[in-house]
Scaffold this motif. Structure first.
Motif, short mmCIF file in Angstrom:
data_model
loop_
_atom_site.label_atom_id
_atom_site.label_comp_id
_atom_site.label_asym_id
_atom_site.label_seq_id
_atom_site.Cartn_x
_atom_site.Cartn_y
_atom_site.Cartn_z
N SER A 51 122.72 65.07 105.51
CA SER A 51 123.24 63.75 105.83
C SER A 51 123.09 63.51 107.33
O SER A 51 122.81 64.43 108.10
CB SER A 51 124.70 63.64 105.42
N SER A 52 123.28 62.27 107.75
CA SER A 52 123.14 61.92 109.16
C SER A 52 124.50 61.81 109.82
O SER A 52 125.49 61.44 109.17
CB SER A 52 122.41 60.58 109.28
N PRO A 53 124.59 62.10 111.11
CA PRO A 53 125.87 61.91 111.82
C PRO A 53 126.13 60.43 112.07
O PRO A 53 125.20 59.61 112.12
CB PRO A 53 125.64 62.66 113.13
N ILE A 54 127.40 60.08 112.22
CA ILE A 54 127.79 58.75 112.67
C ILE A 54 128.70 58.91 113.89
O ILE A 54 129.27 59.99 114.10
CB ILE A 54 128.50 57.93 111.57
N VAL A 55 128.82 57.86 114.68
CA VAL A 55 129.60 57.92 115.91
C VAL A 55 130.55 56.72 115.96
O VAL A 55 130.12 55.57 115.80
CB VAL A 55 128.70 57.89 117.15
N VAL A 56 131.84 57.00 116.17
CA VAL A 56 132.85 55.96 116.34
C VAL A 56 133.67 56.31 117.57
O VAL A 56 134.41 57.30 117.57
CB VAL A 56 133.76 55.84 115.10
N GLY A 57 133.52 55.52 118.62
CA GLY A 57 134.23 55.81 119.85
C GLY A 57 133.81 57.14 120.43
O GLY A 57 132.63 57.40 120.66
N ASP A 58 134.78 58.03 120.63
CA ASP A 58 134.48 59.35 121.20
C ASP A 58 134.44 60.43 120.13
O ASP A 58 134.61 61.61 120.42
CB ASP A 58 135.53 59.70 122.25
N ARG A 59 134.17 60.03 118.87
CA ARG A 59 134.14 61.00 117.78
C ARG A 59 132.85 60.88 116.97
O ARG A 59 132.36 59.79 116.72
CB ARG A 59 135.35 60.80 116.86
N VAL A 60 132.34 62.05 116.59
CA VAL A 60 131.16 62.13 115.74
C VAL A 60 131.60 62.71 114.39
O VAL A 60 132.35 63.69 114.35
CB VAL A 60 130.08 63.02 116.35
N PHE A 61 131.12 62.11 113.32
CA PHE A 61 131.47 62.59 111.98
C PHE A 61 130.19 62.99 111.24
O PHE A 61 129.17 62.29 111.31
CB PHE A 61 132.19 61.50 111.18
N VAL A 62 130.26 64.11 110.52
CA VAL A 62 129.11 64.58 109.77
C VAL A 62 129.61 65.36 108.56
O VAL A 62 130.68 65.98 108.60
CB VAL A 62 128.20 65.46 110.66
N THR A 63 128.86 65.32 107.46
CA THR A 63 129.24 66.06 106.26
C THR A 63 128.39 67.31 106.11
O THR A 63 127.25 67.39 106.56
CB THR A 63 129.08 65.19 105.00
N CYS A 64 128.97 68.32 105.45
CA CYS A 64 128.32 69.61 105.22
C CYS A 64 128.76 70.14 103.86
O CYS A 64 129.65 69.57 103.21
CB CYS A 64 128.71 70.64 106.29
N TYR A 65 128.15 71.25 103.45
CA TYR A 65 128.63 71.94 102.26
C TYR A 65 128.57 73.45 102.51
O TYR A 65 127.78 73.93 103.33
CB TYR A 65 127.82 71.57 101.01
N SER A 66 129.40 74.19 101.80
CA SER A 66 129.46 75.64 101.97
C SER A 66 129.84 76.29 100.65
O SER A 66 130.23 75.61 99.69
CB SER A 66 130.49 76.01 103.05
N GLY A 67 129.73 77.62 100.60
CA GLY A 67 130.21 78.39 99.45
C GLY A 67 129.19 78.63 98.37
O GLY A 67 129.34 79.57 97.57
N TYR A 68 128.16 77.79 98.27
CA TYR A 68 127.19 77.92 97.19
C TYR A 68 125.91 77.20 97.57
O TYR A 68 125.94 76.11 98.18
CB TYR A 68 127.76 77.32 95.90
N GLY A 69 124.77 77.82 97.25
CA GLY A 69 123.50 77.15 97.47
C GLY A 69 123.07 77.04 98.92
O GLY A 69 122.21 76.23 99.24
N VAL A 70 123.67 77.83 99.79
CA VAL A 70 123.29 77.80 101.21
C VAL A 70 122.13 78.73 101.48
O VAL A 70 121.25 78.44 102.29
CB VAL A 70 124.50 78.16 102.10
N ASP A 71 122.10 79.87 100.79
CA ASP A 71 121.06 80.87 100.95
C ASP A 71 120.28 80.96 99.64
O ASP A 71 120.84 81.26 98.58
CB ASP A 71 121.69 82.23 101.28
N ARG A 72 118.97 80.69 99.70
CA ARG A 72 118.15 80.74 98.49
C ARG A 72 118.12 82.13 97.86
O ARG A 72 117.95 82.26 96.65
CB ARG A 72 116.71 80.30 98.81
N ASN A 73 118.27 83.15 98.67
CA ASN A 73 118.21 84.52 98.16
C ASN A 73 119.54 84.97 97.57
O ASN A 73 119.59 85.85 96.71
CB ASN A 73 117.79 85.47 99.27
N GLN A 74 120.64 84.38 98.05
CA GLN A 74 121.96 84.68 97.52
C GLN A 74 122.68 83.37 97.26
O GLN A 74 123.44 82.87 98.09
CB GLN A 74 122.75 85.56 98.50
#
Length: 456
Positions: free
Chosen positions: A69-92
């Motif tokens: 996803s792309s970052p967005i900026v509002v005032g002095d804050r940047v927001f971005v989405t991520c995912y973790s826990g599964y599907g991060v490493d193709r080998n594991q």
């Protein structure tokens, strides 16, 4: 003359009312492809055209997980989405029950993470397999903000609204289905006039409007045509009394009334059964570029029912596989296959094509994203399928980041002049998100970090 002046005054007051109601500043980059979704920065501050890990890199912040996803900026804050826990490493790959989505808030001045809110995945989720999800993962939708709240769409895990301090205000499900290919969803939410619009193409084959304050569903329009659509809708103000919500879907362009969800008009667009990139609008005209030989089209907004004969301005052969073009001063700029193409917005005539100099993108390592946000590799091996970001324009220059993290900068003019090719890291990282530009700074996200580029 007096009548004209009064009309201009009324339009100006109307525009000011919309701007003030949103709670956003002109320099904010509050949604996918900027404040109006057109990929153009509104503030006039100079933006760097050259940088490296040692020059003009203000900070980098380690992210809690991957994402395209792309970052967005509002005032002095940047927001971005991520995912973790599964599907991060193709080998594991891991256990799918451990999958989490994150909405991360970062201080734009220092790069310090202010808060990180995680959302557990709703099951059954699309598995990390095939050529779809393995290319983009589970954080493909760019968040959006109205200045009071930030709205994140996590597919089957729903839409989540947070205030600027990270307190969750509400959550709403818009469906838990899958597209026929199980490639996952990607369309980003947008906000207008107190409503959050969510294209739940895979989840429920529907366009859904939610109340921005409560998350309550206001209207829903369902159609089989949403299958095969991954782009983000765009808003176009046709007149003082008419705003349209327009999108590119397989075979056609659709326009809806934002307040009611009523289908205003439609137009046959191409023979492509998939619409990966987003439609763009400028000066009352909607442009759509489809992939796999689908071609391009320009349609004047403001019509009713089938407008193929009455409002279609031109069709062309140019395609833009995943990225979304940017329209600026009557010209359309698209980057695809290692080539930047310039098209006359009035006639559809191709004005020029220029190959990206020193382009070293690697399809083997880069994920997909942004023009349709959540693209995927072609599955044919090699090629240019790794570049999914959309070009943006700021400070009279065109910026484009490829999958390996090279950012190309061109000076706009009668002819394009490539100024530089830049990197923010020497490490092997994948870049899928479209850059955000605000207050003279450029924000880039990879699968590992968020970067801020600014003149030192």
């Amino acid at each position: 003359m007096m009548i004209l002046r009064r009309r201009i005054l009324r339009l100006a007051v109307y525009a000011m009312t919309i701007g003030c109601a949103s709670g956003l500043a002109a320099e904010d980059w509050s949604r996918f492809r900027g404040p109006n979704g057109d990929g153009t920065a509104r503030d006039s501050q100079p933006v760097p055209s050259q940088w490296s890990p040692q020059e003009n890199l203000k900070w980098k912040a380690e992210l809690p997980g991957a994402g395209v996803s792309s970052p967005i900026v509002v005032g002095d804050r940047v927001f971005v989405t991520c995912y973790s826990g599964y599907g991060v490493d193709r080998n594991q790959v891991g256990n799918i029950e451990d999958l989490k989505r994150h909405l991360v808030c970062v201080d734009s001045q220092s790069g310090r993470i202010l808060w990180d809110k995680s959302v557990a995945a709703v099951m059954p989720e699309d598995p990390y397999a095939g050529i779809g999800v393995t290319a983009h993962g589970y954080a493909s939708h760019t968040p959006v903000s109205d200045g009071e709240r930030v709205y994140a769409f996590f597919g089957k895990s729903g839409v989540h609204a947070f205030d600027m301090d990270g307190n969750e205000m509400w959550q709403a499900s818009v469906g838990t289905g899958s597209d026929p290919w199980q490639w996952g969803s990607a369309s980003s939410p947008i906000v207008h006039d107190g409503l959050v619009f969510v294209t739940a193409a895979a989840e429920s084959q529907a366009l859904v409007a939610l109340d921005a304050k409560t998350g309550q569903e206001v209207w829903r329009e369902s159609a089989e045509g949403f299958d095969g659509m991954w782009g983000t809708p765009t808003l176009i103000q046709v007149s003082q009394s008419r705003t349209e919500l327009v999108m590119s879907v397989p075979f056609e362009i659709w326009s809806f009334a934002p307040k009611t969800g009523k289908l205003l008009w439609y137009c046959e667009a191409s023979e492509s059964e998939q619409a990966h990139s987003s439609a763009v609008a400028s000066d009352g005209v909607v442009y759509a570029f489809t992939g796999r030989g689908g071609g391009s089209i320009a349609v004047r907004a403001g019509g009713s029912q089938d407008v193929a004969k009455s409002h279609r301005l031109w069709t062309g052969s140019e395609s833009d596989r995943f990225g979304t073009p940017v329209v600026y001063q009557g010209k359309i700029y698209l980057v695809a296959g290692g080539i930047v193409t310039v098209i006359d917005g009035t006639t559809g005539k191709k004005l020029s094509q220029t190959r990206l100099e020193n382009d070293r993108s690697s399809a083997a390592t880069a994920p997909s994203t942004s023009g349709r946000e959540g693209g995927r590799q072609s599955g044919r091996g090699g090629g240019r399928s790794s570049d999914y970001a959309s070009p943006v324009i700021a400070d009279g220059k065109l910026y484009f980041v490829n999958g390996s993290g090279q950012t190309f900068v061109w000076q706009l003019g009668d002819e394009l002049e490539q100024l530089s090719v830049n990197r923010v890291t020497d490490e092997s990282e994948s870049f899928g998100g479209t850059p955000a530009v605000s207050q003279g700074r450029i924000f880039l996200r990879s699968d590992k970090h968020l970067y801020c580029v600014a003149a030192e």
